[in-house]
Write a protein that holds these residues in place. Structure first.
Motif, short mmCIF file in Angstrom:
data_model
loop_
_atom_site.label_atom_id
_atom_site.label_comp_id
_atom_site.label_asym_id
_atom_site.label_seq_id
_atom_site.Cartn_x
_atom_site.Cartn_y
_atom_site.Cartn_z
N MET A 138 0.84 -1.17 0.00
CA MET A 138 0.00 0.00 0.00
C MET A 138 0.89 1.24 0.00
O MET A 138 1.90 1.28 0.70
N ARG A 139 0.50 2.23 -0.81
CA ARG A 139 1.25 3.49 -0.91
C ARG A 139 0.28 4.66 -0.84
O ARG A 139 -0.88 4.53 -1.23
N ILE A 140 0.76 5.81 -0.39
CA ILE A 140 -0.05 7.01 -0.42
C ILE A 140 -0.04 7.54 -1.85
O ILE A 140 1.01 7.74 -2.44
N TYR A 141 -1.22 7.75 -2.41
CA TYR A 141 -1.37 8.21 -3.78
C TYR A 141 -1.65 9.71 -3.84
O TYR A 141 -0.96 10.46 -4.53
N VAL A 142 -2.69 10.15 -3.13
CA VAL A 142 -3.09 11.55 -3.12
C VAL A 142 -3.40 11.97 -1.70
O VAL A 142 -4.03 11.23 -0.96
N MET A 143 -2.95 13.16 -1.33
CA MET A 143 -3.32 13.80 -0.07
C MET A 143 -3.95 15.13 -0.43
O MET A 143 -3.53 15.77 -1.39
N SER A 144 -4.93 15.55 0.35
CA SER A 144 -5.65 16.80 0.06
C SER A 144 -5.26 17.90 1.02
O SER A 144 -4.98 17.66 2.18
N VAL A 145 -5.31 19.11 0.50
CA VAL A 145 -5.27 20.31 1.33
C VAL A 145 -6.48 21.12 0.87
O VAL A 145 -6.70 21.32 -0.33
N LEU A 146 -7.34 21.49 1.83
CA LEU A 146 -8.55 22.24 1.52
C LEU A 146 -8.19 23.69 1.23
O LEU A 146 -7.54 24.33 2.05
N HIS B 42 -15.56 23.14 -10.26
CA HIS B 42 -14.20 23.02 -9.74
C HIS B 42 -13.35 22.14 -10.65
O HIS B 42 -13.77 21.80 -11.75
N ARG B 43 -12.16 21.77 -10.17
CA ARG B 43 -11.24 20.95 -10.96
C ARG B 43 -10.62 19.87 -10.07
O ARG B 43 -10.48 20.07 -8.87
N TRP B 44 -10.27 18.75 -10.70
CA TRP B 44 -9.40 17.77 -10.04
C TRP B 44 -8.00 18.32 -10.32
O TRP B 44 -7.46 18.18 -11.41
N LEU B 45 -7.45 19.00 -9.32
CA LEU B 45 -6.23 19.77 -9.50
C LEU B 45 -5.17 19.26 -8.53
O LEU B 45 -5.28 19.47 -7.32
N THR B 46 -4.17 18.56 -9.08
CA THR B 46 -3.11 18.04 -8.22
C THR B 46 -1.76 18.60 -8.66
O THR B 46 -1.54 18.90 -9.83
N VAL B 47 -0.89 18.74 -7.67
CA VAL B 47 0.48 19.17 -7.91
C VAL B 47 1.41 18.14 -7.28
O VAL B 47 1.03 17.40 -6.38
N VAL B 48 2.64 18.13 -7.79
CA VAL B 48 3.67 17.22 -7.27
C VAL B 48 4.99 17.98 -7.18
O VAL B 48 5.17 19.03 -7.80
N SER B 49 5.90 17.41 -6.44
CA SER B 49 7.23 17.97 -6.32
C SER B 49 7.98 17.79 -7.63
O SER B 49 7.91 16.73 -8.26
N LYS B 50 8.73 18.83 -8.04
CA LYS B 50 9.60 18.70 -9.20
C LYS B 50 10.63 17.59 -8.98
O LYS B 50 11.10 16.96 -9.91
N GLU B 51 10.98 17.39 -7.71
CA GLU B 51 11.99 16.39 -7.34
C GLU B 51 11.44 14.97 -7.37
O GLU B 51 12.22 14.02 -7.38
N PRO C 156 8.28 13.78 -9.47
CA PRO C 156 7.06 13.94 -10.27
C PRO C 156 6.15 12.73 -10.31
O PRO C 156 4.97 12.85 -10.62
N GLU C 157 6.66 11.57 -9.96
CA GLU C 157 5.82 10.37 -9.90
C GLU C 157 5.43 10.04 -8.47
O GLU C 157 4.84 9.00 -8.19
N GLY C 158 5.75 10.94 -7.55
CA GLY C 158 5.46 10.73 -6.13
C GLY C 158 4.04 11.10 -5.75
O GLY C 158 3.17 11.28 -6.61
N THR C 159 3.82 11.23 -4.46
CA THR C 159 2.51 11.54 -3.92
C THR C 159 2.00 12.87 -4.48
O THR C 159 2.73 13.85 -4.54
N GLU C 160 0.74 12.88 -4.88
CA GLU C 160 0.11 14.07 -5.40
C GLU C 160 -0.59 14.83 -4.28
O GLU C 160 -1.14 14.23 -3.36
N LEU C 161 -0.55 16.15 -4.35
CA LEU C 161 -1.26 17.01 -3.41
C LEU C 161 -2.47 17.57 -4.14
O LEU C 161 -2.34 18.31 -5.12
#
Length: 131
Positions: A1-9, A37-46, A48-53
Motif C-alpha cells: 500500500m502506498r499514499i497516492y493523493v493527499m488533500s489540502v482544503l 471546480h477541478r481535479w487539481l493536483t500538484v507534485v514535487s519537481k523532485e 514527479p511520480e510521487g505523492t500528489e497534493l
C-alpha cells in the motif's frame, strides 16, 4: 500500500494553484475540469511520480470551521520536507510568503510554518538527526 493523493482544503483553486506552483515550486500533475471546480493536483519537481497534493475546494460545510480551528491553534494542514530550511525560508520570504513560525529546532528536525494564503498553515521540516 502506498499514499497516492493527499488533500489540502483551499478557499480558491486558482489562487492555490498560483501559490503552490509559483511560490512553492510544485508542478501540475492533473488539471481536470469537474463542473464548478477541478481535479487539481500538484507534485514535487523532485518526485514527479510521487505523492500528489490535491488542491481540494473547501466546499463542505465543515471545512471552514475545521480550517479556522487548525489555524487558530497554529496546527499545520500539511508538512513538506526540505533539504535546507534556512535557504528555503529565505527564498520563500523573498517571494512574500508570510511565516507564522520562523525556523526553529524541534527535536530531530528544524521546522518553520507559513500561511498558504488559501486558509491553511503549512509546515516545512528539515531532518537534522544524523547530519
Amino acid at each position: 500500500m502506498r499514499i497516492y493523493v493527499m488533500s489540502v482544503l483551499v478557499d480558491d483553486q486558482a489562487k492555490a494553484l498560483d501559490f503552490y506552483t509559483e511560490k512553492l515550486g510544485f508542478i501540475v500533475k492533473h488539471d481536470i475540469p469537474m463542473g464548478a471546480h477541478r481535479w487539481l493536483t500538484v507534485v514535487s519537481k523532485e518526485a514527479p511520480e510521487g505523492t500528489e497534493l490535491l488542491l481540494e475546494p473547501s466546499e463542505h460545510p465543515a471545512a471552514g470551521p475545521f480550517k479556522s480551528a487548525l489555524v487558530n491553534d497554529g496546527i499545520p494542514a500539511a508538512s513538506f520536507q526540505v533539504d535546507d530550511l534556512k535557504k528555503e525560508f529565505e527564498r520563500l520570504r523573498q517571494l512574500g510568503v508570510e511565516f507564522t513560525v520562523e525556523p526553529m529546532d524541534a527535536g530531530t528536525v528544524r521546522m518553520a510554518v507559513f500561511d498558504d494564503t488559501c486558509g491553511n498553515l503549512i509546515q516545512l521540516v528539515e531532518m537534522v538527526e544524523g547530519k
